[in-house]
Design a protein around this motif. Structure first.
Motif, short mmCIF file in Angstrom:
data_model
loop_
_atom_site.label_atom_id
_atom_site.label_comp_id
_atom_site.label_asym_id
_atom_site.label_seq_id
_atom_site.Cartn_x
_atom_site.Cartn_y
_atom_site.Cartn_z
N THR A 1 44.63 36.63 35.95
CA THR A 1 44.18 35.35 36.51
C THR A 1 44.36 34.22 35.51
O THR A 1 44.64 33.08 35.90
CB THR A 1 42.71 35.43 36.93
OG1 THR A 1 42.01 36.15 35.94
CG2 THR A 1 42.58 36.12 38.25
N MET B 1 47.76 33.11 35.85
CA MET B 1 47.92 32.23 37.02
C MET B 1 47.52 30.81 36.69
O MET B 1 48.20 29.84 37.07
CB MET B 1 47.05 32.73 38.17
CG MET B 1 47.51 34.01 38.78
SD MET B 1 46.48 34.35 40.19
CE MET B 1 46.44 36.08 40.19
N GLU C 1 50.13 29.15 34.84
CA GLU C 1 51.22 28.73 35.72
C GLU C 1 50.94 27.38 36.36
O GLU C 1 51.82 26.53 36.48
CB GLU C 1 51.45 29.77 36.81
CG GLU C 1 52.09 31.06 36.36
CD GLU C 1 53.40 30.83 35.64
OE1 GLU C 1 54.10 29.86 35.99
OE2 GLU C 1 53.71 31.60 34.72
N ALA D 1 46.33 35.20 43.90
CA ALA D 1 47.78 35.13 43.76
C ALA D 1 48.41 34.44 44.96
O ALA D 1 49.34 33.65 44.82
CB ALA D 1 48.35 36.53 43.59
N LEU E 1 47.80 30.78 44.77
CA LEU E 1 48.72 30.24 43.77
C LEU E 1 50.09 30.03 44.39
O LEU E 1 50.74 29.00 44.18
CB LEU E 1 48.81 31.19 42.57
CG LEU E 1 49.81 30.76 41.50
CD1 LEU E 1 49.30 29.55 40.76
CD2 LEU E 1 50.11 31.87 40.54
N VAL F 1 55.46 34.76 41.07
CA VAL F 1 54.38 35.24 41.93
C VAL F 1 54.57 36.73 42.24
O VAL F 1 53.61 37.51 42.24
CB VAL F 1 54.29 34.40 43.23
CG1 VAL F 1 53.34 35.04 44.21
CG2 VAL F 1 53.82 33.02 42.91
N ILE G 1 53.41 38.54 39.29
CA ILE G 1 51.95 38.57 39.21
C ILE G 1 51.39 39.58 40.20
O ILE G 1 50.51 40.39 39.86
CB ILE G 1 51.38 37.15 39.47
CG1 ILE G 1 51.64 36.26 38.25
CG2 ILE G 1 49.90 37.21 39.77
CD1 ILE G 1 51.25 34.83 38.46
#
Lengths: 371, 60, 193, 373
Positions: B32, B35, B38, C53, C56, C88, C91
């Protein structure tokens, strides 16, 4: 016995293949421990289709119980019936007429071809090729038609009786079988073109599900599954019954020990079956199709054991008689059960996709395992 | 509604940046946190693009 | 033809203050901005890691949408390829492989959340204040229009602003470092027999 | 358009009817009637309806085609009861799926479970935008057409991962993982083989790519390297669309139905439809890049021959080529056994990727030296 269904402490995934799953061709339940895609353990759980055939046979007369065995390995119905008839004949010391013996062998070999055809289609379907299934069924249909005319049934036949056959052959039998031989010889090359020569297929099969000769023997494998590992186990050669000692055919052996070897065994066996039928179809001797037997069959007190080669391997029939009209105890040694027991050994360390290829080449018929 | 311009882009990018910062501080999980990083990186990208779009001399 | 006119008009206004217009393109922009920000916010606040995710992903797609809206199509496509198709997915895979994806993340301490929120808000306020006070002026330099051909020339060219590709290749070093980290992390896993 | 041979351009009256004329007629009429903003809105609505309509029709046609092709290869008849020649069969199937209960499994992440099929569908719809269905008939002739397709199609994998994970089913999860690994890998060689054409044409724009093939399709003009990249492209897109022999994500004998094991009713139908639309789109892209899209079959300077070919409407050329490629992909499906997951990845990383990288260099040399026709 049952591990918790889910994830193990090592983070391995446990999945249930079956009882209803496309790859098991029946109600077999495999509990598979997976590490990613790699199989760590395969645990077959049986009994979903157990119908106590052995127990049922104890309350049926010697004439009746034969037909229950059609429902064991329903793809080798004739051969199962043959094994039972042989056992009863052995016990009663009935001399089966030559004509009946020859017809039985022809029927057995037709059944073997039909069974291998179905296996071929289903196995191809397991590894993702759909079309072979229909091509195989096209030819299998011809056998079914021949069977239907003579035996009155297409799958679970009631044609063999202790002492011979139940009825005379259909007049068209010989003609139709000859037609089938011509057709099949052409089609089997087509099968090779469609599946055997395919590079994807060979890659999926080669080196998959290794079962060494020693392991095959120690797991009690029989039939094509064992012969693929180079084990001499064709009952038709080792302990000939009916007229198998009078016909020319080869016992197929492969030394690849893998799925491809087991596949090739069956393909080549079909050709041998055709060879046997070719030798016999024009030489069906005249005479009775049934020996004269007493109305009520009573086996003498004692134990009787016969084995035959079904499409899947060695089927043993053990009858313990107390001298009554029904057997005291019946036990079948089914090929599928022993072959399945080798699955865990073969599958460990291979991928999930390989499992279906292995199960395909073991040619499991679940009612044969569960009985 | 106002027609969007450079300031809108900068507002979005700044907000994204601090959302990312918030995530980076609150999350104690490496994935996380990745993320959130990102999001921060993307806010920077958006800044670059916005400056390229609005701050060059129009010689048409 | 039509589009070009609009572009020219837009370029002149850094902030179209005052004139409240309601063209379709404006609505689309606000929609994209809202998607981006809301998804980003959800991505950092949701306690379900797989959903984070996915949020995101939406935030990144929203940003790609803004690039499209700015008519920087090439960059938008690259954004989608790199972030959506690459990062992604990476991830999600790392979630599948390392986390108990179905479980909720442990609830954070209120203090930490409060602190983080306060810090972010203060930072945001500070930057926004700076932005509001600063007047941006157009530069005299001609920027490179980010078309495919221009970017290609930049990457392989040897003139001013060239040599981009060698520079990008150096980023392979980062990748190597990342993989090295993973390898080291895997090795340090205690081996329990 | 400059730089084009006269034979291609032709006169307006030459083509008896074309989609371009229809669309420009509508455009002109709208411009006369409404103001520009409303024209845009109306045109968007029309385009949206057209795309959805095309979706439905394509879905029905492709499903029926798949079944008939399968039946033909498997020596059966296929659907032939509903409507004439079974034409209504897929309509009946759709109706069945529509009224079927769409179940959500217990313990599933309901939000993502329900979202996944729509993402799949949206991706398929977005991919329609840059495809040139006929001469001048295109939703969005963008500068980066080919790259856009590559970019958007990479979102597809997310929907599969989402569906697989949210189903709370291990088969689904494994299918999703397989599919993720597969699509991400095969995107590379698909992208590289697309790149060969981009190198030859010097443009990402689909219209430019098609116009560059006015004197012959790339597959004929580009010698062996383009044929290699065409073969790689077909293999890679078959894998990307999860079709057999690369249908590991839904390998029915291993994973029952893979990532859509738990889907039923309309949600399943959306996945099903999206798969077929994706097949159509990748085949359309393949036809556009290698077989000239709507460009008729032209040979260099044979003016007369090219002229005759121009009489066949461009949409017929486009759909003919696309459906030929779709047929090829269906042919694969009903002939080959499935690969194993490690073989699948080996094929990509050990064979296809190095070959396509080398091939790209070869094509670049070809383009620089001007050895293509």
């Amino acid at each position: 016995m049952f591990e918790e269904i889910g994830t193990t402490t090592e983070g391995d995934l446990i999945i249930n293949v079956g009882p209803q799953h496309p790859a098991t061709h029946g109600v077999l339940h495999l509990v598979i421990t997976l590490n990613g895609e790699t199989i760590k353990k395969v645990e077959p759980h049986l009994g979903y289709i157990h119908r106590s055939i052995e127990k049922m046979c104890e309350s049926l007369t010697y004439r009746q119980f034969i037909y229950v065995t059609s429902r064991m390995d329903y793809l080798s119905a004739h051969i199962n019936n043959h094994a039972c008839a042989l056992t009863v004949e052995k016990g009663m010391q009935i001399e089966v007429p030559e004509r009946a013996q020859v017809i039985r062998v022809i029927m057995d070999e037709l059944t073997r071809i039909a069974s291998h055809e179905l296996w071929w289609g289903a196995m191809a379907m397991d590894i993702g090729a759909f079309t072979p299934f229909f091509h195989a069924f096209r030819e299998r249909e011809k056998i079914n038609e021949i069977m239907e005319e003579t035996c009155g049934a297409r799958l679970t036949m009631n044609y063999y009786v202790p002492g011979g056959l139940m009825a005379e052959l259909h007049p068209d039998f010989q003609k139709k079988v000859k037609e089938f031989i011509v057709l099949f010889k052409r089609k089997i090359d087509e099968y090779d073109e469609l599946v055997t020569g395919n590079i994807i297929f060979i890659n999926r099969m080669k080196g998959v599900g290794i079962l060494s000769k020693e392991d095959a023997i120690s797991y009690g494998c029989s039939g094509p599954a064992a012969r693929g590992s180079g084990v001499n186990c064709d009952i038709r050669k080792l302990y000939p019954y009916a007229v198998y000692d009078k016909v020319q055919f080869d016992e197929i052996l492969e030394t690849g020990c893998d799925s491809l070897a087991r596949y090739m065994i069956r393909i080549r066996e079909m050709k041998q079956s055709i060879r046997i039928i070719e030798q016999l179809i024009d030489n069906i001797p005249e005479g009775d199709f049934q020996a004269k037997t007493k109305a009520v069959l009573k086996l003498p007190k004692g134990e009787f054991y016969t084995r035959v080669e079904t499409a899947r391997g060695e089927l043993g029939v053990y009858i313990m008689s107390e001298g009554a009209t029904t057997p005291y105890r019946i036990k079948f040694r089914s090929p599928g059960f022993s072959n399945l027991s080798a699955l865990d050994h073969m599958a460990r360390g291979s991928k999930l996709g390989d499992l279906v290829a292995m199960m395909g080449t073991l040619d499991l018929v679940i009612p044969d395992i569960d009985r | 509604m106002i027609e969007p311009g450079l300031y809108h882009m900068l507002f979005i990018s700044t907000t994204l940046f601090f959302i990312g910062v918030y995530g980076f501080f609150t999350r104690r999980n490496l994935v996380t946190m990745l993320m959130s990083v990102e999001l921060i990186l993307n806010s920077v990208n958006l800044n670059f693009i916005a400056f390229n779009k609005y701050l060059w001399y129009d010689n048409e | 033809m039509k589009k070009k006119k609009g572009k020219k008009k837009k370029k002149k206004t850094l902030l179209g203050r005052g004139e409240a217009i309601m063209s379709g393109s404006t609505v689309i922009f606000y929609l994209l901005a809202a998607i981006t920000l809301v998804s980003a916010l959800l991505a950092v606040t949701t306690r379900m890691i797989f959903r984070a995710a996915i949020y995101l992903l939406f935030a990144l797609i929203g940003i790609a949408g803004i690039y499209f809206w700015l008519q920087y199509e090439f960059i938008a496509a690259v954004q989608i390829i790199v972030y959506v198709g690459g990062i992604v997915v990476l991830i999600i895979f790392s979630i599948f492989l390392t986390q108990q994806a179905g479980e909720q993340l442990p609830k954070q301490k209120l203090g930490r959340q409060l602190f983080a929120a306060l810090a972010s808000f203060c930072g945001l306020a500070l930057v926004m204040l700076q932005l509001a006070q600063h007047a941006f002026v157009e530069t005299g330099n001609k920027a490179i229009e980010p078309t495919v051909a221009n970017i290609g020339t930049q990457m392989l060219g040897v003139e001013e602003g060239g040599y981009s590709l060698p520079f990008e290749v150096v980023s392979m070093l980062l990748l190597a470092a990342l993989i090295g980290c993973i390898v080291i992390a895997l090795k340090s896993k205690p081996e329990t027999e | 358009m400059p730089g084009l041979p006269l034979s291609w351009r032709g006169n307006e009256g030459e083509v008896m009817w074309s989609l371009t004329n229809i669309s420009s007629a509508i455009h002109d009429w709208l411009n006369q009637t409404f103001n520009p903003t409303w024209v845009m809105v109306i045109e968007m609505v029309i385009a949206g309806i057209a795309v959805i309509g095309l979706f439905a029709v394509l879905g029905l046609v492709l499903v029926l085609m798949e079944r008939r092709v399968a039946a033909w290869m498997q020596i059966r008849l296929g659907p032939n009861r509903v409507g004439p020649f079974g034409l209504m069969q897929s309509l009946a199937d759709t109706l069945k799926l529509l009224v079927k209960e769409g179940m959500t499994p217990d313990g599933a992440d309901k939000f993502l479970f329900n979202l996944a099929p729509f993402i799949a569908m949206m991706v398929a719809m977005l991919l329609m935008a840059p495809i040139a269905f006929a001469k001048g008939f295109q939703l969005w002739d963008m500068n980066i057409g080919v790259l856009y397709v590559t970019a958007i199609s990479s979102i597809m994998v997310i929907s599969i991962l989402m569906a697989g994970w949210a189903s709370n089913n291990k088969y689904s999860l494994m299918g999703a993982m397989r599919s993720g690994a597969q699509i991400v890998s095969y995107e590379l060689s698909a992208g590289l083989s697309i790149l060969t054409i981009v190198v030859l044409t010097g443009s990402l724009n689909i219209t430019d790519i098609i116009n560059a093939q006015a004197d012959g399709w790339w597959i004929f003009k580009g010698h062996i390297p383009v044929i290699i990249s065409f073969v790689i492209f077909i293999i890679a897109v078959t894998a990307e669309t999860n079709r057999a022999p690369f249908d590991l994500a839904e390998a029915e004998s291993e994973l029952t139905a893979g990532f859509h094991t738990e889907y039923s009713g309309m949600k399943f139908a959306l996945f099903f439809l999206a798969e077929y639309i994706n097949v159509f789109i990748v085949c359309a892209i393949g036809a556009t890049l290698f077989l000239g899209g709507w460009m008729p079959f032209h040979i260099g300077n044979w003016e007369a021959f090219n002229h005759v070919m121009d009489y066949i409407p461009s949409s017929v050329w486009f759909f003919g080529k696309t459906f030929f490629l779709i047929f090829v992909i269906m042919w694969f499906r009903w002939t080959f056994p499935r690969l194993r997951i490690d073989q699948l990845l080996t094929l990509e990383w050990k064979y296809l990727l190095p070959i396509s990288m080398f091939n790209l260099l070869l094509v670049t040399a070809l383009a620089i030296l001007g050895w293509h026709f």
